[in-house]
Write an enzyme that holds these catalytic residues in place. Structure first.
Site, PDB file in Angstrom:
ATOM      1  N   HIS A 265      -1.280  -0.756  -1.084  1.00  0.00           N
ATOM      2  CA  HIS A 265      -2.657  -0.713  -0.610  1.00  0.00           C
ATOM      3  C   HIS A 265      -3.801  -1.678  -1.212  1.00  0.00           C
ATOM      4  O   HIS A 265      -4.337  -2.444  -0.120  1.00  0.00           O
ATOM      5  CB  HIS A 265      -3.307   0.567  -1.173  1.00  0.00           C
ATOM      6  CG  HIS A 265      -4.766   0.972  -0.758  1.00  0.00           C
ATOM      7  ND1 HIS A 265      -5.074   1.835   0.386  1.00  0.00           N
ATOM      8  CD2 HIS A 265      -5.947   0.527  -0.959  1.00  0.00           C
ATOM      9  CE1 HIS A 265      -6.296   1.815   0.519  1.00  0.00           C
ATOM     10  NE2 HIS A 265      -6.806   1.329  -0.551  1.00  0.00           N
ATOM     11  N   GLU A 266      -3.660  -2.303  -2.259  1.00  0.00           N
ATOM     12  CA  GLU A 266      -4.419  -3.192  -2.568  1.00  0.00           C
ATOM     13  C   GLU A 266      -4.044  -4.803  -2.047  1.00  0.00           C
ATOM     14  O   GLU A 266      -4.863  -5.555  -1.860  1.00  0.00           O
ATOM     15  CB  GLU A 266      -4.573  -3.325  -4.152  1.00  0.00           C
ATOM     16  CG  GLU A 266      -5.348  -2.088  -4.814  1.00  0.00           C
ATOM     17  CD  GLU A 266      -6.640  -1.674  -4.350  1.00  0.00           C
ATOM     18  OE1 GLU A 266      -7.348  -2.507  -3.812  1.00  0.00           O
ATOM     19  OE2 GLU A 266      -6.912  -0.381  -4.268  1.00  0.00           O
ATOM     20  N   GLU A 295     -10.670  -1.433   4.957  1.00  0.00           N
ATOM     21  CA  GLU A 295      -9.676  -0.365   4.716  1.00  0.00           C
ATOM     22  C   GLU A 295      -8.556  -0.145   5.458  1.00  0.00           C
ATOM     23  O   GLU A 295      -7.556   0.398   5.269  1.00  0.00           O
ATOM     24  CB  GLU A 295     -10.643   1.068   4.687  1.00  0.00           C
ATOM     25  CG  GLU A 295      -9.936   2.020   3.930  1.00  0.00           C
ATOM     26  CD  GLU A 295      -9.851   1.975   2.501  1.00  0.00           C
ATOM     27  OE1 GLU A 295     -10.103   0.905   1.646  1.00  0.00           O
ATOM     28  OE2 GLU A 295      -9.011   2.841   1.784  1.00  0.00           O
TER      29      GLU A 295
HETATM   30 ZN    ZN Z   1      -8.940   0.476  -0.295  1.00  0.00          ZN
END
Ligand code: ZN
Length: 505
Positions: A265-266, A295
């Site tokens: 995710h990061e 995002e």
């Molecule tokens: Zn995020």
């Protein structure tokens, strides 16, 4: 253009100050001993004040006006013309907020944070309530300073997602809500043991987790020459410059998901920042264009790649080999199900792909009701619990597992939550367009451990532009469409229909 260069030089100082603040913030969360807190707060406040002063100074305004008149003769899509537009937006945004309000918001959120930490730890909503009330009130005042067309929420969400409004977000949820609720109900009827998630709750050596995650993200294309990975309680990605984009990760010995999927995710966030054109380095365009687009990148790598079957067809043998003996009795299909189990739960950050958006819907509805005075601070916890019951079939036994779980409202960040769902929606729109442009071959490429074509597409159509285009324009340029939740729903129905042997329509 002399005037535009002068404006850039002036605002370069703001960027350098922000980057300095980011270094201090990173150190704060990764390494600083608690004894450093007081001085660190002063350092951060000074940096915030100095950059605000430069941004709204008479000198900046003079340079901006001169640059605007010179930019009028430029191609409106040129980097310089767009630079001046973004500078105008930043200037207006900061100039509309009186310094007293900036100070009051900063002080209130610092104090509210302390009370929120204590309230959450002690399941004591009454302790946090007056601070939530202050933050809601400050948000109303902020919205009134910034201005809006229909409702106050529009001004707040626009800070995080330019062009989004409460109405546009409502429209997205109108499509998502009934479909998501029906998936959750259908899965619930299969009984709790249809999918076994226990394999990912075994003992996984932390050092090996780190090595495995590192190997994966190197293959995704994360550049360790321009980044590094550290441990932090709350994982995040932070950017100091084109040459320094860092991620942090949280490891749990008895749970594989936080580190593995958190790292992906990061990394999604970091790939975006590492991919912004180097010619914007040190310039206000060097950043993601919005939280929703940001995002979309993290969710794309975490969910559409990292939780996909083709990915694990390629990497599951490696994962098994990395943890000898731990997963020997777990075949690939069982592992794939375990990492994708749909399970209504109290806590947003632990939610699966389907229930996650219902957590966001609940927060969005409460925020708009609080802001417009349709809901009182006192009644907010019961409103929270009623919505949890309606959407997820659960009633939190405590406020710690309910309204007190998130940090956002203590920090005054009302209007932030919907960007998570916008990110989910946009991730699939971008993925589908990339796949079409790449001849429908992404699944095969992922199965071969080949991520460069996808990353290359994202670099070309999204990353390189930084803040040059506002989010809606960027999405339209990349996909030819505005925001549309239907492809995201189709993706969820396909994936979880296959996974649970159900048909959703
Ligand atoms: Zn995020």
């Amino acid at each position: 253009m002399q005037s535009i260069q002068e404006l850039k030089d002036k605002l370069h100082d703001v960027k350098v100050l922000q980057s300095t603040g980011a270094v201090l913030g990173w150190d704060h969360q990764c390494y600083m001993p608690s004894g450093g807190a007081e001085m660190r707060a002063e350092q951060m406040a000074l940096i915030g004040r100095l950059s605000h002063e430069i941004l709204v100074s008479a000198e900046t305004e003079r340079l901006l006006l001169a640059a605007e008149s010179d930019a009028a003769g430029l191609d409106p899509d040129s980097d310089d013309a767009r630079y001046v537009r973004v500078a105008r937006r930043d200037f207006d945004h900061s100039a509309k907020i009186p310094t007293e309000l900036v100070t009051e918001m900063a002080q209130t959120s610092a104090l509210a944070h302390e009370h929120w930490v204590a309230a959450r730890a002690g399941n004591d909503y009454a302790r946090f309530a007056p601070w939530l009330e202050k933050n809601v009130d400050l948000s109303r005042r902020l919205a009134d300073c910034l201005g809006y067309e229909c409702e106050r929420y529009d001004a707040l969400v626009d800070q995080y997602e330019q062009g989004a409004t409460a109405a546009s977000i409502r429209q997205v949820f109108e499509t998502l809500k009934p479909a998501l609720v029906s998936i959750v109900h259908a899965v619930k009827e299969l009984g709790p043991n249809k999918v076994d998630s226990s394999p990912i709750h075994r003992e996984f050596d932390e050092t090996v987790q780190k090595e495995f995650g590192e190997r994966v993200i190197r293959q995704f294309g994360y550049d360790f020459e321009r980044g590094r990975q550290d441990r932090a309680v709350h994982p995040f990605c932070t950017t100091f410059s084109h040459g320094d984009v860092r991620i942090t990760t949280r490891f749990e010995r008895d749970f594989l998901s936080p580190a593995l999927f958190g790292t992906m995710h990061e990394t999604g966030h970091a790939l975006y920042e590492q991919g912004v054109s180097a010619c914007f380095d040190g310039n206000i365009l060097f950043d993601g264009t919005s939280l929703g687009i940001h995002e979309s990148q993290s969710r794309l790598w975490e969910n559409l790649i990292g939780r996909s079957l083709p990915f694990w067809e390629r990497y599951y043998p490696d994962l098994r080999a990395a943890f000898p003996g731990v997963l020997d009795d777990v075949a690939l299909p069982a592992f794939y199900q375990a990492i994708n189990k749909i399970e209504p739960s109290y806590i947003r950050v632990e939610a699966d792909e389907v229930t996650y958006n219902l957590h966001i819907l609940l927060r969005f509805e409460l925020e708009t009701d609080l802001l417009e005075g349709r809901l009182s601070i006192k009644d907010a916890p019961s409103a929270w619990n009623e919505k949890m019951q309606a959407y997820l079939g659960l009633t939190p036994p405590t406020d710690t597992l309910g309204i007190l779980q998130d940090v956002h409202w203590s920090g005054g960040m009302i209007g932030y939550f919907p960007t998570y769902t916008l990110g989910n929606v946009v991730s699939v729109q971008l993925f589908d367009k990339a796949d079409a442009d790449l001849g429908g071959r992404i699944a095969d490429q992922v199965r071969d451990g080949e991520f460069a074509p996808l990353l290359g597409w994202l670099r070309e159509h999204v990353h390189q532009y930084g803040r040059k285009y506002p989010p809606r324009e960027l999405l339209e340029r990349a996909t030819g469409r505005g925001i549309d939740p239907k492809p995201y729903l189709a993706y969820l129905r396909r994936k979880f229909g296959d996974l649970y042997g159900l048909r959703f329509d």
